[in-house]
Design an enzyme around this catalytic site. Structure first.
Site, short mmCIF file in Angstrom:
data_model
loop_
_atom_site.label_atom_id
_atom_site.label_comp_id
_atom_site.label_asym_id
_atom_site.label_seq_id
_atom_site.Cartn_x
_atom_site.Cartn_y
_atom_site.Cartn_z
N LEU A 143 55.14 -24.16 12.93
CA LEU A 143 54.65 -23.05 13.76
C LEU A 143 53.46 -22.45 13.01
CD1 LEU A 143 57.90 -21.11 14.81
CD2 LEU A 143 56.58 -22.69 16.21
N ASP A 144 52.48 -21.96 13.75
CA ASP A 144 51.37 -21.24 13.11
C ASP A 144 51.93 -20.09 12.27
OD1 ASP A 144 49.68 -22.86 14.55
OD2 ASP A 144 49.11 -21.32 16.01
N ARG A 145 51.21 -19.75 11.21
CA ARG A 145 51.63 -18.64 10.35
C ARG A 145 51.92 -17.37 11.17
NH1 ARG A 145 50.12 -16.09 5.15
NH2 ARG A 145 48.62 -17.70 4.59
#
Length: 303
Positions: A143-145
């Site tokens: 997942l994106d940060r």
């Protein structure tokens, strides 16, 4: 719907087990919340994740498992693991083969060439090694940060390979909720484009076929007002920053996402949350579905 406590009664308690009789149809989580009033939702999810709940002798781990009149639910207190949740994430499901976590916004999934700080992977890896120094976890997806929500890790290289080889067939649903700027007038739609990454690590969208990696996003509006819209988004492909780029494409950037055109930052984070992950278990073959709540800070924008 709240279940009247008088409709569900204790059958007996012995040998560190609680036996509960079901007298009307109900969902397992709602049933247990009524019958175990001293336990929080998080406590009950932990009991389920650690395989301490059974229905008619079958171990159940799904919180939304349907119960029928006449069934018996058994809580096994002997195996309760008093274990601190790792900082920055919550373990929501675990069996001998996989772990599902809920990641907080702001935490990297895995280390990158330029960033070696704490990540969901490193935190979880340290956590399982506290149980046994031989334990490991293996990355399956990211997942994106800035995105919170559900992620899955394998507990062996064999399971990692099984899932990664059959990822498209094994993963049945990946659903996100996203808050975007402005009022989305079209109630549902599909966005298709081809994505490429610049040297500055920004993803660009092209309508020209084969000009990059094909990306397909389906959305529908859940709530909206004159300032924001709350969308349910389902991915047909899982490209880097896909939802964020596609929301910009339709003229409604994700709130807080300055990288992709946002001008509003009302909740101190990007308004993107991985809500549902459903997949076919690589070993048992059963369908596992985990769904989280929509973050309260998202819903507060529509009060």
């Amino acid at each position: 719907m709240q279940i009247p406590s008088g409709k569900i009664k204790h059958k007996m308690e012995k040998d560190n087990h609680t036996y509960l009789e079901v007298t009307e149809p109900a969902e397992l989580m709602k049933f247990l919340m009524v019958k175990l009033p001293t336990k929080s939702r998080k406590d009950i999810k932990s009991l389920l994740a650690h395989r301490q709940i059974s229905v008619d002798t079958e171990i159940i781990t799904q919180f939304n498992h349907p119960l029928a009149e006449g069934q018996q639910v058994v809580v096994n207190w002997e195996k309760v693991l008093i274990e601190e949740q790792p900082q920055g994430l919550t373990i929501v499901f675990e069996d001998p083969y996989i772990m599902i976590i809920e990641k907080q916004a702001g935490l990297l999934s895995i280390a990158t060439a330029t960033e070696k700080e704490q990540t969901a992977y490193s935190i979880l890896s340290d956590h399982v090694k506290k149980r046994d120094s031989k334990n490991k976890v293996f990355v399956l997806h990211r997942l994106d940060r800035e995105t919170s929500g559900v992620m899955m890790f394998a507990k062996s290289e064999k399971v990692q390979q099984l899932l990664q080889k059959a990822w498209k067939e094994a993963v049945l649903e990946r659903t996100y909720v996203v808050v975007v700027e402005g009022m989305v007038t079209k109630e549902e739609g599909t966005i298709t484009s081809w994505l490429t990454e610049s040297k500055a690590f920004i993803m660009y969208s092209s309508r020209t076929p084969n000009d990059g990696q094909k990306a397909i996003t389906h959305y529908r509006v859940l709530k909206k007002n004159k300032h924001y819209s709350l969308l349910e988004v389902k991915l047909e492909t899982g490209r880097k920053n896909q939802i964020r780029v596609h929301m910009k494409d339709i003229g409604h950037s994700v709130i807080g996402d300055k990288k992709y055109g946002a001008t509003k930052h009302p909740i101190g984070r990007i308004g993107l949350h991985a809500r549902v992950l459903a997949f076919k278990h690589p070993i048992t073959g059963e369908v596992v579905r985990y769904e989280t709540d929509i973050p309260k800070e998202f819903l507060n924008l529509f009060k």
